[in-house]
Write an enzyme that holds these catalytic residues in place. Structure first.
Site, PDB file in Angstrom:
ATOM      1  N   ASP A  11       5.585   6.211   3.857  1.00  0.00           N
ATOM      2  CA  ASP A  11       5.350   4.862   3.338  1.00  0.00           C
ATOM      3  C   ASP A  11       3.856   4.714   3.091  1.00  0.00           C
ATOM      4  O   ASP A  11       3.046   4.800   4.023  1.00  0.00           O
ATOM      5  CB  ASP A  11       5.837   3.825   4.347  1.00  0.00           C
ATOM      6  CG  ASP A  11       6.029   2.442   3.730  1.00  0.00           C
ATOM      7  OD1 ASP A  11       5.634   2.258   2.556  1.00  0.00           O
ATOM      8  OD2 ASP A  11       6.556   1.556   4.412  1.00  0.00           O
ATOM      9  N   ASP A 105       6.400   3.503  -3.536  1.00  0.00           N
ATOM     10  CA  ASP A 105       5.514   3.903  -2.445  1.00  0.00           C
ATOM     11  C   ASP A 105       6.233   4.353  -1.192  1.00  0.00           C
ATOM     12  O   ASP A 105       5.626   4.440  -0.126  1.00  0.00           O
ATOM     13  CB  ASP A 105       4.580   2.741  -2.091  1.00  0.00           C
ATOM     14  CG  ASP A 105       5.342   1.509  -1.637  1.00  0.00           C
ATOM     15  OD1 ASP A 105       6.541   1.397  -1.944  1.00  0.00           O
ATOM     16  OD2 ASP A 105       4.740   0.637  -0.984  1.00  0.00           O
ATOM     17  N   GLU A 106       7.514   4.685  -1.304  1.00  0.00           N
ATOM     18  CA  GLU A 106       8.285   4.967  -0.097  1.00  0.00           C
ATOM     19  C   GLU A 106       9.374   5.990  -0.408  1.00  0.00           C
ATOM     20  O   GLU A 106      10.026   5.907  -1.444  1.00  0.00           O
ATOM     21  CB  GLU A 106       8.911   3.660   0.406  1.00  0.00           C
ATOM     22  CG  GLU A 106       9.670   3.747   1.684  1.00  0.00           C
ATOM     23  CD  GLU A 106      10.234   2.392   2.079  1.00  0.00           C
ATOM     24  OE1 GLU A 106      10.858   2.346   3.168  1.00  0.00           O
ATOM     25  OE2 GLU A 106      10.096   1.409   1.332  1.00  0.00           O
TER      26      GLU A 106
END
Length: 464
Positions: A11, A105-106
């Site tokens: 993350d 983003d993960e």
């Protein structure tokens, strides 16, 4: 479940805000808030400096301004976020073909499927844990080297525990949960720590005296099913005892592309509503084309003055990425909706995505009917800036957004700090500037100032 913690969850830390800080030296170490800047806008991401003031994602922007008035409030630059996300995802895929992106983003990664899979399979649990830690640290270092951004990583024997580990690792950390320790790690946590437990479920559990994960495990399967229903109750019980056998599913494909706007003042004029739909359709098409996709079903979302939300959709004869077709379809859908009393939100989306576009005559017909060569009305300028609504007899005025990338013929690249009263203020700096750049102010229609693309956070090879 696995005996080696070979599933990792990555993350990126405050991703949108972190990209802005990395792009703009003058904002490094200062509170940055990214999101919708209108009166009804919401926070997309707040930097850790802003979070100390109580600002968080999904908070109304007006509230964020009250809590942290000295922050830099910026509109999103999705071109920059997507470019850096692609760098991070490519680094993950070097570790394993099994990468499951959850957002820009993960992502989850199954290290057993990658080049170190045989070594992990042959290792003892202790040796496997040490190898996973080394791989995760190397990954975090590579991300910093390639982007200058930091990431938090959790490693565990399941997706559930890897996700919980990455939360514990924030910001800029690495946490490994040993296989077999799941129940002891989970026990003291509040029930909201488990994915899928929101405010309503939390309240139902609290009324039954269940406030911690240990309470859920002790309550047992039957009681949770009785409280929450068969599917949800069974899932919550499995999470409470740390049981999760879900595989990492690579490259989960986007099912739709959409954009929406919330308006500071409810829109009551039908013509204005249709113009806004045209703008939304154009933005939707830009995202669609950036992803190399087309779509067959056009969806219109309308939230009315009383907060009731309606959706209408129409399926075309084949996939398209033509703005005229999508805009015209969305307009037809809008005519089916009662907008009496006003509209506070509009959205345009495309579903049933495909990797190709079926050429047909509809786009040509829509183009001819619209007569786009006449240049009437409002729209987006050729340089990417938006033009304000034209007043008859007066030229349209370009609008500049805080955080927007620009370039000036004399001063080079920079970004918009703010605009108003016919002026726009620009700070001239790049991600590679050693110190904050100079600030200059121009007329909003200065011909030497133009919108530009986002610069990479690291200079291209061979350029220093």
């Amino acid at each position: 479940m696995r005996s080696v913690p070979s599933i990792i969850h990555l993350d990126m830390d405050a991703f949108f805000a972190a990209v802005e800080q990395a792009s703009k030296p003058s904002l490094r170490g200062k509170p940055v808030i990214v999101g919708g800047l209108g009166g009804r806008g919401v926070v997309s991401t707040a930097s850790y400096e802003a979070r100390r003031f109580g600002v968080h994602s999904a908070m109304p922007m007006a509230q964020a301004r009250r809590l942290c008035p000295n922050a830099a409030f910026l509109t999103g630059r999705f071109e920059a976020y997507r470019a850096n996300s692609e760098i991070v995802m490519s680094l993950l895929r070097e570790r394993s073909p099994l990468v499951e992106p959850l957002s820009l983003d993960e992502a989850f990664v199954d290290l057993e499927a990658g080049p170190y899979g045989p070594a992990l399979a042959a290792a003892t649990p202790a040796e496997g844990a040490q190898l996973v830690l080394a791989l995760a640290e190397d990954l975090r270092a590579d991300i910093v080297e390639r982007t200058g951004l930091t990431a938090s990583v959790g490693a565990a024997a399941s997706k559930l525990m890897a996700k919980i580990a990455s939360e514990q690792a924030k910001p800029d950390g690495l946490v490994l949960i040993e296989p077999g320790s799941e129940k002891s790690v989970l026990a003291p946590m509040p029930v909201r720590a488990l994915p899928g437990i929101g405010p309503a479920t939390e309240q139902a559990l609290r009324r039954a005296g269940l406030t911690s994960v240990a309470d859920l495990a002790e309550a047992g399967f039957e009681e949770l099913v009785g409280l929450l229903g068969k599917a949800h109750g069974a899932g919550v019980f499995q999470m409470a005892i740390g049981w999760d056998e879900r595989p990492v599913v690579p490259d989960r494909d986007a099912k739709s592309v959409s954009v929406e706007d919330t308006f500071e003042v409810d829109l009551a004029d039908r013509d204005r509503i249709l113009r806004e739909i045209d703008h939304l359709a154009a933005r939707c098409v830009r995202r669609l084309r950036a992803a190399g996709r087309s779509g067959r079903t056009v969806v219109l979302k309308v939230r009315r003055f009383d907060f009731s939300t309606l959706t209408r959709s129409e399926t075309l004869g084949g996939p398209t990425d033509e703005p005229e077709v999508i805009a015209a379809t969305a307009r037809r859908l809008a005519m089916q909706v009662d907008t009496t009393g006003g509209v506070r939100l509009l959205g345009v989306g495309v579903t049933q995505l495909a990797d190709y576009t079926q050429e047909d005559l509809f786009a040509q017909l829509e183009r001819e009917e619209k007569g786009e060569a006449d240049g009437e009305g409002e729209g987006e300028g050729e340089d990417g800036t938006e033009e304000a609504e034209a007043v008859p007899g007066e030229p349209a005025v370009r609008r500049w957004w805080p955080g927007q990338d620009v370039t000036h013929r004399e001063f080079g690249p920079g970004w918009v700090q703010g605009s108003g009263v016919g002026r726009v203020t620009v700070r001239f700096e790049t991600p590679y500037s050693e110190r904050p750049g100079r600030v200059r102010t121009f007329a909003v229609d200065d011909e030497e100032l133009a919108a530009s693309g986002a610069l990479p956070l690291r200079p291209p090879a061979g350029e220093g």
